[in-house]
Write a protein that holds these residues in place. Structure first.
Motif, PDB file in Angstrom:
ATOM      1  N   ALA A  61       0.846  -1.055   0.097  1.00  0.00           N
ATOM      2  CA  ALA A  61       0.025  -0.093   0.110  1.00  0.00           C
ATOM      3  C   ALA A  61       0.939   1.328  -0.062  1.00  0.00           C
ATOM      4  O   ALA A  61       0.513   2.405  -0.708  1.00  0.00           O
ATOM      5  N   THR A  62       1.885   1.282   0.834  1.00  0.00           N
ATOM      6  CA  THR A  62       2.737   2.521   0.806  1.00  0.00           C
ATOM      7  C   THR A  62       3.517   2.532  -0.538  1.00  0.00           C
ATOM      8  O   THR A  62       3.713   3.869  -0.972  1.00  0.00           O
ATOM      9  N   LEU A  63       4.040   1.553  -1.074  1.00  0.00           N
ATOM     10  CA  LEU A  63       4.872   1.466  -2.186  1.00  0.00           C
ATOM     11  C   LEU A  63       3.817   1.820  -3.544  1.00  0.00           C
ATOM     12  O   LEU A  63       4.208   3.054  -4.349  1.00  0.00           O
ATOM     13  N   ASN A  90      14.317   8.214 -16.027  1.00  0.00           N
ATOM     14  CA  ASN A  90      15.542   8.598 -15.463  1.00  0.00           C
ATOM     15  C   ASN A  90      15.445   9.603 -14.496  1.00  0.00           C
ATOM     16  O   ASN A  90      16.124   9.610 -13.477  1.00  0.00           O
ATOM     17  N   ALA A  91      14.538  10.880 -14.579  1.00  0.00           N
ATOM     18  CA  ALA A  91      14.387  11.954 -13.774  1.00  0.00           C
ATOM     19  C   ALA A  91      13.475  11.553 -12.720  1.00  0.00           C
ATOM     20  O   ALA A  91      13.673  12.246 -11.576  1.00  0.00           O
ATOM     21  N   GLU A  92      12.281  10.779 -12.769  1.00  0.00           N
ATOM     22  CA  GLU A  92      11.575  10.494 -11.785  1.00  0.00           C
ATOM     23  C   GLU A  92      11.643   9.106 -11.121  1.00  0.00           C
ATOM     24  O   GLU A  92      11.143   9.097  -9.702  1.00  0.00           O
ATOM     25  N   ARG A  93      12.243   8.163 -11.538  1.00  0.00           N
ATOM     26  CA  ARG A  93      12.441   6.835 -11.019  1.00  0.00           C
ATOM     27  C   ARG A  93      13.724   6.730 -10.520  1.00  0.00           C
ATOM     28  O   ARG A  93      13.519   5.524  -9.759  1.00  0.00           O
ATOM     29  N   ALA A  94      14.667   7.002 -10.802  1.00  0.00           N
ATOM     30  CA  ALA A  94      16.019   6.768 -10.454  1.00  0.00           C
ATOM     31  C   ALA A  94      16.337   6.580  -9.042  1.00  0.00           C
ATOM     32  O   ALA A  94      16.676   5.701  -8.364  1.00  0.00           O
ATOM     33  N   ARG A  95      15.966   7.710  -8.288  1.00  0.00           N
ATOM     34  CA  ARG A  95      16.043   7.737  -6.556  1.00  0.00           C
ATOM     35  C   ARG A  95      15.158   6.554  -5.962  1.00  0.00           C
ATOM     36  O   ARG A  95      15.692   6.039  -5.113  1.00  0.00           O
ATOM     37  N   THR A  96      13.984   6.456  -6.423  1.00  0.00           N
ATOM     38  CA  THR A  96      12.950   5.404  -6.114  1.00  0.00           C
ATOM     39  C   THR A  96      13.481   4.134  -6.250  1.00  0.00           C
ATOM     40  O   THR A  96      13.616   3.077  -5.287  1.00  0.00           O
ATOM     41  N   MET A  97      13.983   3.739  -7.511  1.00  0.00           N
ATOM     42  CA  MET A  97      14.655   2.386  -7.798  1.00  0.00           C
ATOM     43  C   MET A  97      15.769   1.999  -6.926  1.00  0.00           C
ATOM     44  O   MET A  97      15.828   1.084  -6.394  1.00  0.00           O
ATOM     45  N   ILE A  98      16.516   3.057  -6.893  1.00  0.00           N
ATOM     46  CA  ILE A  98      17.818   2.670  -5.852  1.00  0.00           C
ATOM     47  C   ILE A  98      17.508   2.604  -4.445  1.00  0.00           C
ATOM     48  O   ILE A  98      18.023   1.659  -3.910  1.00  0.00           O
ATOM     49  N   ARG A 162      17.425   0.480 -16.042  1.00  0.00           N
ATOM     50  CA  ARG A 162      17.370   0.078 -14.616  1.00  0.00           C
ATOM     51  C   ARG A 162      18.780  -0.576 -14.253  1.00  0.00           C
ATOM     52  O   ARG A 162      19.060  -0.386 -12.971  1.00  0.00           O
ATOM     53  N   HIS A 163      19.157  -1.403 -15.066  1.00  0.00           N
ATOM     54  CA  HIS A 163      20.489  -1.988 -14.576  1.00  0.00           C
ATOM     55  C   HIS A 163      21.594  -0.994 -14.480  1.00  0.00           C
ATOM     56  O   HIS A 163      22.318  -0.956 -13.541  1.00  0.00           O
ATOM     57  N   ASP A 164      21.711   0.032 -15.332  1.00  0.00           N
ATOM     58  CA  ASP A 164      22.657   1.254 -15.388  1.00  0.00           C
ATOM     59  C   ASP A 164      22.410   1.988 -13.955  1.00  0.00           C
ATOM     60  O   ASP A 164      23.427   2.293 -13.416  1.00  0.00           O
ATOM     61  N   MET A 169      24.218   3.469  -9.044  1.00  0.00           N
ATOM     62  CA  MET A 169      23.536   4.086  -7.994  1.00  0.00           C
ATOM     63  C   MET A 169      23.431   5.557  -8.342  1.00  0.00           C
ATOM     64  O   MET A 169      23.458   6.432  -7.624  1.00  0.00           O
ATOM     65  N   GLY A 170      22.780   5.854  -9.498  1.00  0.00           N
ATOM     66  CA  GLY A 170      22.669   7.258 -10.008  1.00  0.00           C
ATOM     67  C   GLY A 170      21.946   7.089 -11.225  1.00  0.00           C
ATOM     68  O   GLY A 170      21.678   6.190 -11.919  1.00  0.00           O
ATOM     69  N   ALA A 171      21.613   8.401 -11.702  1.00  0.00           N
ATOM     70  CA  ALA A 171      20.833   8.642 -12.707  1.00  0.00           C
ATOM     71  C   ALA A 171      21.798   8.276 -14.151  1.00  0.00           C
ATOM     72  O   ALA A 171      23.033   8.146 -14.044  1.00  0.00           O
ATOM     73  N   VAL A 172      21.026   7.854 -15.201  1.00  0.00           N
ATOM     74  CA  VAL A 172      21.988   7.403 -16.420  1.00  0.00           C
ATOM     75  C   VAL A 172      22.246   8.567 -17.430  1.00  0.00           C
ATOM     76  O   VAL A 172      21.229   9.470 -17.838  1.00  0.00           O
ATOM     77  N   PRO A 173      23.519   8.847 -17.854  1.00  0.00           N
ATOM     78  CA  PRO A 173      23.663   9.741 -18.767  1.00  0.00           C
ATOM     79  C   PRO A 173      22.811   9.833 -19.944  1.00  0.00           C
ATOM     80  O   PRO A 173      22.318   8.726 -20.603  1.00  0.00           O
ATOM     81  N   ASP A 174      22.529  10.903 -20.632  1.00  0.00           N
ATOM     82  CA  ASP A 174      21.639  10.895 -21.811  1.00  0.00           C
ATOM     83  C   ASP A 174      22.180  10.200 -22.744  1.00  0.00           C
ATOM     84  O   ASP A 174      21.327   9.782 -23.656  1.00  0.00           O
ATOM     85  N   GLU A 175      23.244  10.458 -23.193  1.00  0.00           N
ATOM     86  CA  GLU A 175      23.988   9.815 -24.047  1.00  0.00           C
ATOM     87  C   GLU A 175      23.915   8.189 -24.210  1.00  0.00           C
ATOM     88  O   GLU A 175      23.685   7.441 -25.240  1.00  0.00           O
ATOM     89  N   ALA A 176      23.660   7.704 -23.062  1.00  0.00           N
ATOM     90  CA  ALA A 176      23.602   6.045 -22.754  1.00  0.00           C
ATOM     91  C   ALA A 176      22.138   5.993 -23.163  1.00  0.00           C
ATOM     92  O   ALA A 176      21.893   4.744 -23.776  1.00  0.00           O
ATOM     93  N   ILE A 177      21.221   6.834 -22.919  1.00  0.00           N
ATOM     94  CA  ILE A 177      19.862   6.582 -23.232  1.00  0.00           C
ATOM     95  C   ILE A 177      19.379   6.463 -24.717  1.00  0.00           C
ATOM     96  O   ILE A 177      18.926   5.646 -25.416  1.00  0.00           O
TER      97      ILE A 177
END
Length: 200
Positions: A61-63, A90-98, A162-164, A169-177
């Motif tokens: 329920a919390t998640l 990348n902008a909205e989920r990176a912190r939550t996924m980590i 997600r793997h990257d 433990m951070g956002a993915v560089p745009d060139e990688a996307i």
């Protein structure tokens, strides 16, 4: 009459899941206890047990409350849709996924599940995965041929991002996307799914 007494329904449940989220962020799954959450939310443990008899119920329920559904872009181009979606992830989920990977490690060990299992529980059963929706739209527009494609291929951009994220433990560089979309994903979508080598 106290604030605790006045709160009812959705107001109370939101206060509880907000408090539960704060406890999870700060203390991880080991600290995610009814006692700690009740104290943070300014309520009592029986109130929590009545709504969520199992700790896992309260966790889901919390998640669910804090895992906002992604807006699916519709630019008219599969490539631009994919880039826009990955940039949003990348902008909205990176912190939550980590956070979930770290703070829920004990939960995954305890339940024998993984992030994919959890993601399936957070997504409504009848909801089409985002990249499957992008591919369906591209087929409707005539950008892609209407042939069977493995789910793993369709969802590959999200899995790679997600793997990257988890590896660095951070956002993915745009060139990688851009590389994931242009060099890996789009060419795979055009490959016939039956073009495998004999015996493999």
């Amino acid at each position: 009459m106290s604030e605790r007494t006045r709160r009812r329904g959705a107001v109370l449940e939101n206060a509880i899941t907000d408090g539960a989220w704060d406890v999870l962020v700060e203390q991880g799954y080991n600290g995610f206890t009814y006692e700690a959450i009740a104290a943070r939310a300014g309520t009592s443990k029986p109130v929590l047990y009545r709504r969520w008899p199992q700790r896992e119920d309260l966790l889901i329920a919390t998640l669910t409350r804090h895992w906002r559904p992604l807006d699916i872009p519709d630019t008219g181009s599969l490539r631009q849709d994919a880039l826009a979606l990955l940039r949003t992830v990348n902008a909205e989920r990176a912190r939550t996924m980590i956070l979930m990977r770290i703070q829920l490690a004990d939960y995954f060990r305890e339940t024998g599940t993984d992030f994919n299992d959890l993601r399936s529980r957070l997504r409504p059963a009848d909801q089409t995965p985002p990249f499957a929706k992008l591919v369906d739209r591209a087929i409707e527009r005539g950008e892609l041929t209407d042939v069977p494609r493995p789910e793993r291929v369709v969802n590959l951009p999200f899995d790679l991002v997600r793997h990257d994220m988890l590896m660095t433990m951070g956002a993915v560089p745009d060139e990688a996307i851009v590389e994931i979309v242009d060099t890996v994903w789009l060419p795979l979508l055009d490959l016939p799914t039956h073009s495998t080598q004999a015996g493999r």
